[in-house]
Scaffold this active site. Structure first.
Site, short mmCIF file in Angstrom:
data_model
loop_
_atom_site.label_atom_id
_atom_site.label_comp_id
_atom_site.label_asym_id
_atom_site.label_seq_id
_atom_site.Cartn_x
_atom_site.Cartn_y
_atom_site.Cartn_z
CG HIS A 1 -1.71 1.22 1.44
ND1 HIS A 1 -3.07 1.28 1.19
CD2 HIS A 1 -1.37 2.46 1.88
CE1 HIS A 1 -3.50 2.49 1.47
NE2 HIS A 1 -2.50 3.24 1.89
CD GLU A 2 1.70 3.60 3.75
OE1 GLU A 2 2.01 4.67 3.19
OE2 GLU A 2 0.64 3.45 4.39
CG HIS B 1 0.41 6.38 -0.43
ND1 HIS B 1 -0.67 6.87 -1.12
CD2 HIS B 1 -0.12 5.73 0.65
CE1 HIS B 1 -1.79 6.55 -0.50
NE2 HIS B 1 -1.49 5.86 0.57
#
Length: 437
Positions: free
Chosen positions: A24-25, A28
């Protein structure tokens, strides 16, 4: 051996959770770097740092509590109207706003003026914030495709496994034990002479191709007299006409799976044979679409489940199968998966399904338009885009960046609600867990 497998299942789930967070990170981080934003930190977990290493301008690390993760981008919020952080105020709400603004600028160095998050165009900020949850969606789809197309799922067939002797409402003592009394009503299946091993090929003139179709026909035929044709020993046998009784049965969800709720419907008294069957690409995506809809409905329904969750945690009430489950609860289920008596392929497929469902939930939850979730930052960028577009069309002055920091009091309230809910779920998972059936 069972204890060892349970511990192994929990460890595998935790590792899968950590990978999901890191994945997920990474979404980003990748796009933040693509758009030239300086990212001082990329961390998996919260709390004390267990391990970290600096590469380039970013510190990569793992923290002690695997309940989330973050990347730290400089300049998340714009400065105050005067171009700097406003002075402290006696208002607690204003202090929250300015604390958030100060934190977003504390690591800004000379030369970073063009590398701040808030200076990027709205569509760039939307991409940065969206790709975190989107990475979870990608992982969920990949895992579900492996399970549905590779391992297959348990699918009920029109072939009969068992025939109930008497009519019993779902959840009753007779239903759980299979014991009949002198007053028990004989099931229509037993009256008609249905046998284990029979395959239903026709129900009251309707050709049967799946158990879901047969189940629907049975439920819609309460109090009707029907004729059933079964294939027995390679031959089609027409059974004597029989009247379908009305009984209390489990309500089905959109996937055809039973829920804790009940409805009155037609009842024949049969249990189907289940087989492991793989799905094609189209059927797999259709099933994932249904899962996504059900997942969204579950998130919307979370507030309504709080009273039952409280009862399960503190009042000894029965924990329903569709009760919200936290990380502790899902980890316990992961342990149950590895400890269950089933082929290794079934345990692996179930664990992959568990991790896929977790990633789908992370996508749906993070897309809620609420700070501090990713969806809240996306909503702020969309609003800024709309304001600037309207100002350009009407030839008005550019209103400038939308100050998301002003929503921090709301973010703290939302975070507080999530924290309280997480603690409640964790307590319920410890004292009254949902167990794998």
């Amino acid at each position: 051996m069972t204890t060892l497998m349970t511990v192994l299942g929990i460890v595998v789930f935790v590792l899968g959770l950590l990978f999901s967070i890191a994945w997920h990170e990474l979404g980003h981080l990748t796009w933040a770097k693509v758009f030239g934003i300086r990212v001082p930190q990329y961390m998996v977990g919260f709390g004390p740092t267990i391990w970290s290493r600096k590469k380039g301008e970013t510190e990569y690390g793992v923290k002690a509590v695997p309940l989330g993760g973050y990347i730290r981008m400089i300049g998340m919020f714009p400065p105050g109207p005067d171009g700097r952080i406003a002075a402290r105020s006696t208002s607690p709400w204003r202090s929250m706003i300015e604390d958030a603004r100060e934190q977003s600028f504390e690591e800004v160095k000379p030369g970073d003026e063009t590398r701040l998050f808030y200076t990027r165009r709205p569509w760039q900020r939307i991409i940065i914030m969206f790709f975190g949850p989107f990475m979870n969606l990608i992982l969920a789809v990949a895992l579900f495709l492996v399970v549905l197309m590779g391992f297959g799922i348990s699918t009920a067939t029109p072939t009969i496994s068992t025939v109930a002797k008497c009519v019993a409402p779902v959840g009753s003592t007779e239903d759980r034990t299979g014991a009949c009394t002198a007053k028990s009503q004989v099931t229509p299946a037993a009256q008609a002479g249905v046998r284990p091993g029979d395959t239903v090929v026709s129900f009251n003139g309707d050709p049967i191709s799946s158990y879901a179709q047969l189940q629907s026909d049975i439920r819609d035929s309460a109090k009707k007299t029907v004729t059933i044709v079964v294939r027995r020993g390679g031959q089609d046998v027409t059974l004597p006409p029989v009247k379908i009784v009305e009984n209390k049965v489990a309500k089905l969800d959109s996937n055809g799976d039973p829920t804790d709720q009940t409805v009155s419907a037609g009842f024949l008294g049969i249990t189907p044979v289940s087989e492991i069957r793989t799905l094609g690409l189209t059927a797999s995506f259709n099933r994932m679409g249904d899962m996504t809809v059900n997942g969204f409905k579950s998130i919307v329904a979370l507030p309504s489940k709080i009273p039952a969750l409280w009862g399960a945690a503190f009042e000894g009430q029965k924990r329903s199968a569709d009760s919200p489950v936290g990380v502790v609860g899902v980890a316990r289920v992961g342990g149950d998966v590895f400890a269950m008596h089933a082929p290794a392929s079934a345990r692996i497929a179930t664990m992959l399904s568990l991790l896929a469902g977790l990633n789908l939930s992370l996508f749906l939850l993070n897309m809620l338009p609420l700070l501090p979730l990713d969806g809240g930052h996306i909503a702020g960028a969309l609003w800024e885009w709309l304001r600037r577009s309207v100002a350009k069309l009407t030839r008005r002055p550019d209103p400038g960046p939308f100050d998301v920091a002003k929503l921090m009091p709301v973010a703290y309230v939302v975070a507080g609600v999530f924290l309280c809910f997480t603690v409640l779920v964790m307590i319920a998972d410890v004292v009254n867990p949902v167990r794998l059936g």
